[in-house]
Design an enzyme around this catalytic site. Structure first.
Site, short mmCIF file in Angstrom:
data_model
loop_
_atom_site.label_atom_id
_atom_site.label_comp_id
_atom_site.label_asym_id
_atom_site.label_seq_id
_atom_site.Cartn_x
_atom_site.Cartn_y
_atom_site.Cartn_z
N GLY A 82 -15.78 -52.42 9.05
CA GLY A 82 -16.46 -52.93 10.24
C GLY A 82 -16.72 -51.75 11.14
N HIS A 140 -18.84 -44.43 2.79
CA HIS A 140 -20.27 -44.71 2.49
C HIS A 140 -21.07 -43.41 2.46
CE1 HIS A 140 -19.62 -49.04 3.37
NE2 HIS A 140 -18.93 -48.64 4.42
N GLU A 181 -19.99 -44.88 -2.16
CA GLU A 181 -19.69 -46.29 -2.44
C GLU A 181 -19.38 -46.48 -3.92
OE1 GLU A 181 -23.08 -48.45 -0.94
OE2 GLU A 181 -22.42 -48.22 1.14
N SER A 197 -13.64 -48.70 3.93
CA SER A 197 -14.58 -48.30 4.98
C SER A 197 -13.84 -47.89 6.28
CB SER A 197 -15.59 -49.42 5.20
OG SER A 197 -16.70 -48.99 5.93
N ALA A 198 -13.99 -48.63 7.36
CA ALA A 198 -13.28 -48.29 8.60
C ALA A 198 -11.77 -48.23 8.37
CB ALA A 198 -13.62 -49.31 9.70
#
Lengths: 233, 233
Positions: free
Chosen positions: B90, B159, B194, B122-123
């Site tokens: 997020g 990413h 990714e 991700s985050a």
């Protein structure tokens, strides 16, 4: 009499630095001999000196002299005495960090509100908004605040990009990011595409350039604003 | 015994949430019944409840139960007592903001260092590095610090995207942004594409997944690390 040009980018594809804007700038800076340049955003970490050289060469084409703020002993005084000011692009976090660290935020706000003509490109445009929260830059330094100059009553997303519908990349689109911003904030955001800019005279804000801009407001569908639109919020 | 999976993304193109990782996670969480989920990053501003529902469904496929940290009265205690922890993706600024505001940074650091298995995507992976300064996210909130958990001795750029050589857009490439970071900082940065992830066991860090990763160090040419490389800095 506030007077600003707030441009998405300094450079459009296949063209030299500031080249596409020079006719506009010749007019905007008609009464100006010398422009104070703020190089704090340091694109690619370039030095203040090297960055200022690029700017000096561009402005020489319209017979204007640019002087870097680092060439003065006192940056506050340099801003207070400037005939006109240009803040260039680069990293918005580092730009805002230096503006706070050098204590010039209030001076910059004061003189531009009083009428010193101001040009911003990219990061230099982001800081014209209420906060720098719609920058695309990487947070490579931690500034003391995200609050910026509020010359306009909304934020700028410079280099606005439409979603690439063919992409298989799962990172967020620009529109998704701005919508996320509006979950936490109410300030409107203008997505300004490369080649477009705002002309500001006091409270009159007009979209100029070759492309439409995309206006994001909380709980509203984004709207496309056409060239020459007077932006009222 | 530190034990982490640090993934670039939760989701790869054309596949369901966490789907590509599930075989790995079934093994990683073999001894785990219940996973504490930290939904603070709120992708697209989704609620904690809605985000946790997505995660519960994904983990149900490998017979694991996920519980959102917001379902506990005391988030510090929830972390201290967790069997295993997953922090989802997020907005990294909001994730770090909430971790500081809720006072759980030190708890998270303590239990993971002591051996509570940790999954980040991700985050949730960005925060495993020394700072969050290589996030791609928009700074939609102002966290009290950019310092993060230092589970690994470098930062993550999740990413990771290679430059698009056909683009006419003048915004910076990911590589340019990371090089800019190294003008101001010395922490190495791993660009994790990714579909790739890191498996960490104490000081052993191995690159897994289907793609190479790109390692950036100050004053060095970036290098491509192949799958199954043991990362030593």
């Amino acid at each position: 009499m506030k007077k600003l040009i707030i441009a998405s980018t300094s450079t459009i594809h296949g063209s030299g630095y500031l080249e596409y804007l020079l006719p506009t700038l010749a007019d905007f800076f008609a009464k100006t001999t010398t422009i104070l340049f703020i190089p704090y955003a340091r694109p690619s970490g370039i030095t203040y000196e090297a960055y200022t050289e690029i700017v000096k060469k561009a402005f020489a084409k319209i017979d204007k002299k640019a002087i870097g703020i680092h060439e003065f002993d006192n940056p506050k005084e340099a801003i207070q005495k400037a005939e006109a000011i240009f803040t260039g692009g680069g990293n918005t976090f580092e730009l805002v960090n230096q503006l706070y660290k050098k204590g010039v935020i209030s001076d910059l706000k004061e003189v531009v509100e009083k009428g010193t003509p101001y040009l911003g490109t990219s990061a230099g445009s982001n800081i014209c908004g209420v906060t720098m929260m719609n920058t695309n830059d990487m947070p490579i330094v931690y500034p003391p605040s995200f609050d910026t100059l509020s010359f306009i009553p909304f934020n700028i997303n410079a280099h606005y990009l439409d979603p690439n519908l063919n992409s298989k990349h799962m990172g967020e689109t620009r529109e998704t990011r701005i919508k996320e911003f509006h979950v936490f904030n109410t300030t409107p955001v203008l997505g300004l595409r490369e080649g477009s800019w705002l002309e500001v005279e006091d409270d009159l804000i007009i979209l100029k350039g070759i492309l439409s801009a995309r206006l994001f407001q909380p709980n509203k569908t984004p709207v496309e604003l056409k060239m020459d639109t007077v932006i009222k919020l």
